[in-house]
Design an enzyme around this catalytic site. Structure first.
Site, PDB file in Angstrom:
ATOM      1  N   ARG A   1       0.813  -1.219   0.000  1.00 15.46           N
ATOM      2  CA  ARG A   1       0.000   0.000   0.000  1.00 15.46           C
ATOM      3  C   ARG A   1       0.847   1.269   0.000  1.00 15.46           C
ATOM      4  O   ARG A   1       0.381   2.333  -0.368  1.00 15.46           O
ATOM      5  CB  ARG A   1      -0.910   0.033   1.232  1.00 15.46           C
TER       6      ARG A   1
ATOM      7  N   GLU B   1       6.068   7.212  12.115  1.00 15.77           N
ATOM      8  CA  GLU B   1       5.742   8.253  13.087  1.00 15.77           C
ATOM      9  C   GLU B   1       6.776   9.354  12.916  1.00 15.77           C
ATOM     10  O   GLU B   1       7.959   9.144  13.177  1.00 15.77           O
ATOM     11  CB  GLU B   1       5.811   7.648  14.492  1.00 15.77           C
TER      12      GLU B   1
ATOM     13  N   GLN C   1       5.381  26.084  16.657  1.00 17.14           N
ATOM     14  CA  GLN C   1       5.089  26.600  15.313  1.00 17.14           C
ATOM     15  C   GLN C   1       5.678  25.654  14.278  1.00 17.14           C
ATOM     16  O   GLN C   1       6.811  25.213  14.418  1.00 17.14           O
ATOM     17  CB  GLN C   1       5.708  27.994  15.171  1.00 17.14           C
TER      18      GLN C   1
ATOM     19  N   HIS D   1      20.425  31.460   9.477  1.00 17.77           N
ATOM     20  CA  HIS D   1      19.534  32.242  10.321  1.00 17.77           C
ATOM     21  C   HIS D   1      19.504  31.735  11.764  1.00 17.77           C
ATOM     22  O   HIS D   1      19.734  30.563  12.023  1.00 17.77           O
ATOM     23  CB  HIS D   1      18.107  32.185   9.771  1.00 17.77           C
TER      24      HIS D   1
ATOM     25  N   LYS E   1      15.112  24.050  16.206  1.00 17.50           N
ATOM     26  CA  LYS E   1      14.351  23.638  15.028  1.00 17.50           C
ATOM     27  C   LYS E   1      14.500  22.133  14.827  1.00 17.50           C
ATOM     28  O   LYS E   1      15.578  21.580  15.033  1.00 17.50           O
ATOM     29  CB  LYS E   1      14.851  24.361  13.779  1.00 17.50           C
TER      30      LYS E   1
ATOM     31  N   TYR F   1       9.632  22.499   8.998  1.00 18.67           N
ATOM     32  CA  TYR F   1      10.338  22.545  10.276  1.00 18.67           C
ATOM     33  C   TYR F   1       9.453  23.010  11.412  1.00 18.67           C
ATOM     34  O   TYR F   1       8.552  23.813  11.241  1.00 18.67           O
ATOM     35  CB  TYR F   1      11.608  23.382  10.194  1.00 18.67           C
TER      36      TYR F   1
ATOM     37  N   ASP G   1      19.541  37.761   2.466  1.00 19.89           N
ATOM     38  CA  ASP G   1      20.622  36.806   2.720  1.00 19.89           C
ATOM     39  C   ASP G   1      21.929  37.178   2.014  1.00 19.89           C
ATOM     40  O   ASP G   1      22.966  36.593   2.286  1.00 19.89           O
ATOM     41  CB  ASP G   1      20.193  35.385   2.342  1.00 19.89           C
TER      42      ASP G   1
END
Length: 191
Positions: free
Chosen positions: A23, A28, A46, A61, A71, A131, A169
Site C-alpha cells: 500500500r 511516526e 510553530q 539564520h 528547530k 520545520y 541573505d
C-alpha cells in the site's frame, strides 16, 4: 526513532522506523514523549514549510534571546543539504558546523538546538522543507551569518555562481563581524 549523534553535542539526526508494504509506507514523524526522552526537553509551538528550487540557499539564520529557537527540520519532497553552525562563544565547537543530507527518500530529521545558526541548500530540482520551532517567529529578534563565510568552510555542494539568495541573505555579516553571538555558559532553555 533512532538518534544519531554528530560531531557537535546536542545536534542530532533522527532516523524514523519506516513500515512499508504494497500500500505504501507509514512512519511516526514526531512523538513529544520520545523526543523529550531521547533528544531535548522542549515544546514545539510553530510549524513552517517552504518550497524552493535548485540552487536556493536559505540562511544562515537564528533568533536572539528571548526568542531563541530550536528547530526540527525535514524534507517532504526533494533533497537538501542542511547545516547547523555553533555560534555559542566559549563552546569547544564554536564556529564548527554539521551538515547532513535530508530527502524525501531517507525521511531523516535534523535537530538544531538554540545557540546555532541554521541554513539549507536545495540539491534537487525542487524541495519542500518543513520545520518545527520551539519559539514563535519574532522579526525584531532575527540574526544571521553570511552563507559563504570562508571561516565557516561550508561546502554547500552547489557552484557559487548557481546559488540563489534572497536580497536579505546577500548582506549578512561573517562570524568574526557578528554583533550578537550566544554565550555557551547560558542555559538557553531556562524559563
Amino acid at each position: 526513532m533512532e538518534i544519531v549523534t554528530t560531531a557537535i553535542e546536542g545536534v542530532v539526526l533522527l532516523k524514523p522506523r519506516i513500515f512499508g508494504d504494497e500500500r505504501g509506507y507509514f512512519f511516526e514523524s514526531y512523538s513529544q514523549r520520545e523526543f523529550e526522552k531521547q533528544v531535548c526537553r522542549t515544546v514545539f509551538v510553530q510549524d513552517n514549510e517552504s518550497k524552493s528550487c535548485y540552487g536556493v540557499v536559505r540562511g544562515l539564520h537564528f533568533q536572539k534571546p528571548p526568542y531563541a529557537q530550536s528547530k526540527l527540520v525535514r524534507v517532504v519532497k526533494g533533497r537538501v543539504l542542511d547545516v547547523a553552525v555553533d555560534i555559542r562563544k566559549g563552546s569547544p565547537t564554536f564556529g564548527k558546523h554539521v551538515s547532513v543530507e535530508l530527502s524525501e527518500e531517507n525521511k531523516r530529521q535534523f535537530f538544531i538546538p538554540r545557540g546555532f545558526a541554521h541554513g539549507f541548500a536545495v540539491l534537487s530540482e525542487e524541495a519542500v522543507f518543513q520545520y518545527k520551532c520551539d519559539n514563535f517567529y519574532a522579526p525584531e529578534s532575527e540574526g544571521a551569518l553570511a552563507w559563504d563565510d570562508p571561516e565557516l568552510g561550508i561546502d554547500w555542494r552547489i557552484p557559487a555562481e548557481q546559488v540563489i539568495l534572497s536580497e536579505k541573505d546577500r548582506h549578512h555579516p561573517r562570524l568574526g563581524e557578528a554583533e550578537f553571538l550566544f554565550d555557551y555558559k547560558e542555559n538557553l532553555y531556562a524559563k
